[in-house]
Write an enzyme that holds these catalytic residues in place. Structure first.
Site, PDB file in Angstrom:
ATOM      1  N   TYR A  40     -12.602  -1.186   5.613  1.00 18.38           N
ATOM      2  CA  TYR A  40     -12.182  -1.372   4.231  1.00 18.38           C
ATOM      3  C   TYR A  40     -13.380  -1.340   3.281  1.00 18.38           C
ATOM      4  O   TYR A  40     -13.198  -1.240   2.068  1.00 18.38           O
ATOM      5  CB  TYR A  40     -11.454  -2.700   4.029  1.00 18.38           C
ATOM      6  CG  TYR A  40     -10.142  -2.849   4.765  1.00 18.38           C
ATOM      7  CD1 TYR A  40      -9.576  -1.798   5.474  1.00 18.38           C
ATOM      8  CD2 TYR A  40      -9.468  -4.078   4.759  1.00 18.38           C
ATOM      9  CE1 TYR A  40      -8.383  -1.961   6.147  1.00 18.38           C
ATOM     10  CE2 TYR A  40      -8.272  -4.233   5.423  1.00 18.38           C
ATOM     11  CZ  TYR A  40      -7.734  -3.180   6.132  1.00 18.38           C
ATOM     12  OH  TYR A  40      -6.547  -3.347   6.807  1.00 18.38           O
TER      13      TYR A  40
ATOM     14  N   HIS B 157      -9.430  -2.793  15.588  1.00 19.20           N
ATOM     15  CA  HIS B 157      -8.541  -2.215  14.581  1.00 19.20           C
ATOM     16  C   HIS B 157      -7.461  -1.307  15.178  1.00 19.20           C
ATOM     17  O   HIS B 157      -6.304  -1.362  14.772  1.00 19.20           O
ATOM     18  CB  HIS B 157      -9.367  -1.439  13.553  1.00 19.20           C
ATOM     19  CG  HIS B 157      -8.749  -1.394  12.204  1.00 19.20           C
ATOM     20  ND1 HIS B 157      -9.467  -1.253  11.046  1.00 19.20           N
ATOM     21  CD2 HIS B 157      -7.451  -1.478  11.799  1.00 19.20           C
ATOM     22  CE1 HIS B 157      -8.667  -1.250  10.001  1.00 19.20           C
ATOM     23  NE2 HIS B 157      -7.437  -1.380  10.426  1.00 19.20           N
TER      24      HIS B 157
END
Length: 280
Positions: free
Chosen positions: A49, A110
């Site tokens: 991110y 992730h």
């Protein structure tokens, strides 16, 4: 106080968290600090991110303003390009450094990226990071039962969290059942959809009108009622408060079933099947 749910190894999480995807810079830090001030205690981020520094700044500001640090669960995630053991350790260390915090409370893989075959190696690195005190608890994202079984067989350690795509168009009944059976907390990313008509669906709107709630609150309450922890993202204080209000909405069994029935075989927001999708 937000109700909590507990995983097999003792991790306790609020039943709703705060997503930070695309919240960056000073504006992002202000939004995240505002969310903490408004009552959120579970803050979700990721290496990919590119906002771990923003999250850390918001957390430090909130703590300086009086929020007890021990109440906060600050999360980040390991990207697929760093699944190799040494790269994973260095990335986790970098994540902690970027936040400016002493440690991260929860760290997740992730994506499994099964075609590369390194997610067990990455999981071993997360176990080591927990033992070293870099992170408090460890988990995964987007792992199917077959991936979770392999982690357990290889290391004897199951994740405490599995964060997956979960919303009424993709209810994840089998994954929820597996996670529940093994004491894994299921978190829901994109819980109110993204760029689709979910919040305008007649069934969602009907229940919202009958309950005196907003469609977003109904969808989030549906996730909570099924035992998942939704992670909605909102920059404005009004939307943040609206989403947090879902914890006070208890849907009936019939209402939960009616919303679950909206599920579609092709309900994913994008073509991201963890059995073959890879994100680096």
């Amino acid at each position: 106080m937000i109700p909590t749910t507990t995983a097999h190894a003792g991790l306790s999480l609020p039943v709703v968290g705060f997503g930070t995807y695309r919240l960056k810079g000073a504006g992002g830090a202000e939004a995240i600090e505002g969310a903490i001030r408004g009552g959120y205690r579970l803050i979700d981020s990721a290496f990919n991110y590119e906002n771990e520094g923003t999250v850390g700044a918001a957390v430090r500001a909130a703590v300086a303003a009086g929020t007890p640090r021990e109440e906060l669960v600050v999360t980040s995630k390991l990207p697929g390009r760093h699944h190799a053991h040494d790269a994973a350790i260095a990335t986790i260390e970098e994540s902690v450094a970027r936040t400016g915090l002493e440690r991260l409370d929860l760290y997740l893989i992730h994506w499994p990226n099964p075609g590369r075959g390194q997610y067990v190696e990455a999981w071993e690195a997360l176990i080591e990071a927990k033992e070293r005190g870099l992170v408090g608890a460890i988990g995964v994202c987007n792992f199917l039962p077959e991936h979770l079984d392999r982690l357990r067989e290889a290391t004897g350690v199951l994740p405490e969290v599995n964060q997956v795509e979960l919303h009424p168009y993709f209810p994840q009944e089998e994954q929820l059942a597996y996670d529940r059976e093994h004491g894994i907390i299921t978190q829901a990313w994109s819980p109110i959809g993204r760029g689709n008509d979910l919040l305008e669906h007649p069934e969602v709107v009907r229940i919202a009108q009958e309950r005196g709630a907003t469609p977003a609150q109904v969808v989030l309450a549906w996730a909570i009622g099924r035992g998942a922890v939704p992670l909605p993202k909102a920059a404005s204080p009004e939307r943040q408060a609206e989403n947090l209000g879902a914890v006070d909405l208890l849907l009936s069994g019939d209402e939960l079933a009616a919303i679950t029935a909206l599920g579609r075989p092709d309900g994913r927001l994008a073509d991201q099947d963890p059995a073959r999708y890879e994100e680096l």
